[in-house]
Design a protein around this motif. Structure first.
Motif, short mmCIF file in Angstrom:
data_model
loop_
_atom_site.label_atom_id
_atom_site.label_comp_id
_atom_site.label_asym_id
_atom_site.label_seq_id
_atom_site.Cartn_x
_atom_site.Cartn_y
_atom_site.Cartn_z
N GLU A 102 0.87 -1.17 0.00
CA GLU A 102 0.00 0.00 0.00
C GLU A 102 0.91 1.23 0.00
N PHE A 103 0.50 2.28 -0.67
CA PHE A 103 1.32 3.48 -0.79
C PHE A 103 0.65 4.64 -0.08
N ARG A 104 1.45 5.63 0.28
CA ARG A 104 0.91 6.85 0.88
C ARG A 104 1.78 8.03 0.45
N LEU A 105 1.20 9.21 0.58
CA LEU A 105 1.91 10.44 0.25
C LEU A 105 2.81 10.84 1.41
N THR A 106 3.99 11.33 1.10
CA THR A 106 4.87 11.89 2.11
C THR A 106 4.41 13.34 2.37
N PRO A 107 4.97 14.02 3.36
CA PRO A 107 4.58 15.43 3.56
C PRO A 107 4.82 16.30 2.31
N GLU A 108 5.93 16.08 1.61
CA GLU A 108 6.18 16.81 0.36
C GLU A 108 5.19 16.38 -0.71
#
Length: 178
Positions: free
Chosen positions: A70-76
């Motif tokens: 599963e993937f997620r967005l980093t703060p950037e």
């Protein structure tokens, strides 16, 4: 985010679409993302890997199977995804989005808020070739996202380019996040 980073971000065809999908809450596994982008598997994988290398997307630790992460967005990535979502909202039709997938469309629109000469656009984008810039300017002009005017105020007339219509909306969406 600066123009050089925007050039890197948009260098893969499906990067903006993947970011926008993650921003909109599409299930963050590879299969749902691939289906939602309608990209080929190799193009999708290349774009997703590129986003991971840029540090915008990461595997979500503790979620998903090792072979189906599963993937997620980093703060950037959250900032870049907001920009991508804004752009996708402006060009929801596939015919328009296919133009956005071109390597140089978004960066060119980002630097043409005010009338710019060819040489100034080229300087702002550093790595673009004359041929690629010329072709991209022509395509954007045909689409009526960019307007070409001839400046007659000098001894030798010269063309200037500036974003109009959807091109100006994309320019504003990008410059809001740069």
């Amino acid at each position: 985010m600066n123009i050089a980073y925007l050039v890197k971000l948009t260098s893969k065809a499906w990067s903006l679409k993947i970011l926008a999908l993650l921003d909109s809450g599409t299930p963050a596994r590879q299969a749902p993302l691939l289906a939602a982008t309608e990209a080929s598997r190799s193009s999708f994988t290349s774009s997703l890997t590129h986003l991971m290398e840029l540090g915008l997307v990461e595997k979500n630790p503790g979620h998903g199977h090792p072979l189906r992460p599963e993937f997620r967005l980093t703060p950037e990535g959250i900032i870049a995804a907001a920009m991508a979502s804004s752009i996708i909202e402006i060009v929801p039709k596939e015919t328009d989005f296919s133009l956005i997938r071109r390597n140089w469309a978004v960066p060119i629109l980002a630097v043409t808020q005010t009338p710019q000469r060819f040489s100034h656009i080229k300087t702002g984008l550093e790595t673009i070739t004359d041929r690629a810039l010329s072709k991209s300017l022509s395509i954007l002009e045909e689409q009526e996202w960019l307007k070409r005017d001839i400046n007659l105020s000098h001894r030798a007339p010269f063309p200037t380019y500036h974003a109009v219509n959807k091109g100006l909306k994309i320019n504003r969406a990008v410059n809001l996040h740069i």
